[in-house]
Each structure stands twice: as structure tokens, then as C-alpha cells.
Design a protein around this motif. Structure first.
Motif: not given
Length: 98
Positions: A1-16, A25-28, A73-78
Motif C-alpha cells: 500500500m502506497e500513500l499517494l501524493s496530492e498531485e496523484k490524488i487529484e489526478q485520480e479524483l478526476e477519473k472518479l 485523509k478521506w474520499i467519499r 488508517w495505517e498510512m494516515q491518508g489516501i
């Protein structure tokens, strides 16, 4: 499991597109159903998948709306696993009776 960077989270949320970032720390996402039992059936499938992954989302059933919140939880983020699960839950929803 890899904690994602802010940039990667934003890229992924564009697809989702229906998933939203909550705090840092959450997506909903909220899924709407025609009736209560269809939502419960969806939650049962979500729970079975999550149990297999040993990574459990927060789940709320509000009559015809199911809300899923995911974080690691373990990684404290997405993480990459959170994103993978969000994609899978969207697929489950598209295949379900709504």
C-alpha cells in the motif's frame, strides 16, 4: 500500500468524478438507489469485497442513499488501495439494480 501524493490524488479524483475529497485523509461518494433494499444489497457486496481486501470503508445507509468513505488508517491518508476500491465500488454500482 502506497500513500499517494496530492498531485496523484487529484489526478485520480478526476477519473472518479463523483468521489469527493473530505478533509485531507478521506474520499467519499454517495450512491442513490430506487429503494432501501437495493442499497442494502449493494452494501453487502461492498462489505464482502472489503473483507477480502482487509480494508474496510465507513458505510452509512440513509434510506435510499449509501455513503462510502475510504481512507487508510495505517498510512494516515489516501493510498493506491483506496483508489482501487473506489473504482471497484463504482463498477459494482453500475452493474447493480438502482
Amino acid at each position: 500500500m502506497e500513500l499517494l501524493s496530492e498531485e496523484k490524488i487529484e489526478q485520480e479524483l478526476e477519473k472518479l468524478s463523483k468521489w469527493k475529497r473530505i478533509d485531507e485523509k478521506w474520499i467519499r461518494r454517495r450512491y442513490k438507489f430506487d429503494n432501501y433494499l437495493l442499497g442494502v444489497e449493494f452494501v453487502s457486496k461492498v462489505a464482502a469485497y472489503a473483507e477480502g481486501k482487509q480494508h474496510h470503508p465507513n458505510i452509512a445507509i440513509d434510506y435510499k442513499v449509501v455513503t462510502l468513505k475510504i481512507s487508510s488508517w495505517e498510512m494516515q491518508g489516501i493510498t493506491d488501495l483506496d483508489i482501487e476500491m473506489a473504482h471497484y465500488f463504482d463498477e459494482l454500482y453500475e452493474q447493480s439494480d438502482k
